[in-house]
Design an enzyme around this catalytic site. Sequence first.
Site, mmCIF file in Angstrom:
data_model
loop_
_atom_site.group_PDB
_atom_site.id
_atom_site.type_symbol
_atom_site.label_atom_id
_atom_site.label_comp_id
_atom_site.label_asym_id
_atom_site.label_seq_id
_atom_site.Cartn_x
_atom_site.Cartn_y
_atom_site.Cartn_z
ATOM 1 N N VAL A 59 63.337 -7.400 -86.573
ATOM 2 C CA VAL A 59 62.838 -8.276 -87.642
ATOM 3 C C VAL A 59 62.697 -9.705 -87.113
ATOM 4 C CG1 VAL A 59 63.337 -9.218 -89.901
ATOM 5 C CG2 VAL A 59 63.914 -6.854 -89.371
ATOM 6 N N PRO A 60 61.508 -10.255 -87.230
ATOM 7 C CA PRO A 60 61.258 -11.629 -86.758
ATOM 8 C C PRO A 60 61.927 -12.655 -87.650
ATOM 9 C CG PRO A 60 59.293 -10.761 -87.845
ATOM 10 C CD PRO A 60 60.332 -9.665 -87.874
ATOM 11 N N CYS A 61 63.233 -12.621 -87.722
ATOM 12 C CA CYS A 61 63.950 -13.562 -88.592
ATOM 13 C C CYS A 61 63.694 -14.995 -88.133
ATOM 14 C CB CYS A 61 65.436 -13.255 -88.583
ATOM 15 S SG CYS A 61 65.985 -12.382 -87.133
ATOM 16 N N HIS A 62 63.211 -15.150 -86.931
ATOM 17 C CA HIS A 62 62.967 -16.507 -86.435
ATOM 18 C C HIS A 62 61.722 -17.098 -87.088
ATOM 19 C CE1 HIS A 62 60.506 -13.947 -83.773
ATOM 20 N NE2 HIS A 62 59.672 -14.957 -83.808
#
Length: 114
Positions: A59-62
Site C-alpha cells: 500500500v502506497p501509504c507514502h
Amino acid sequence: MRKANHLRITPFQAGVYRALSAVPLGRVVTYGTLARRVGCASCRAVGQALRRNPFAPKVPCHRVIASDLTPGGFMGCTGGAALAWKLRLLKKEGVIFINGKLADGRRIWRGDSV
DNA sequence: CACCGATGTCCAA
DNA sequence: TTGGACATCGGTG
C-alpha cells in the site's frame, strides 16, 4: 501463536487500500479526503488503518498526507528517517515537498478525476 | 472494556 | 497569523 492472522483486515481497511490504489502516481491524498472516500467521517481512523498497514510495501501509504499539506507520518513515525524516506518516494513520483510541506497543493487527488 | 492513534476543525490570544 | 484544545471513528491490547 495466534494463527497467521496478520492479513486479517476489516472492510474498512480494504476500502482505504482500494481508495489509495485509486490514487494515480504522482498524486497524493489527504487523510480526510481518503476517509471521506471510504465513507468514514474520521480521518484518524484512516491514519490508524495505514499505520497498522498489513500491506506495508504493498500500500502506497507514502502517498497519504495531511490536509495541512504536511507529510503527516510514515511507517508509524511522525518524524525522522521515515519522513525523509516518504518525501523521497514522493519526489520520485514527481511530488515535491518544500519546507516540510507539499510544494503544490494541486497535486492532491480529490477523486474528481474519475 | 478502555486507551491510543500517521487528523481535522474551531476558538482564543 | 499562530498555537492549543477538543471532537470523532476505528483498531488493538
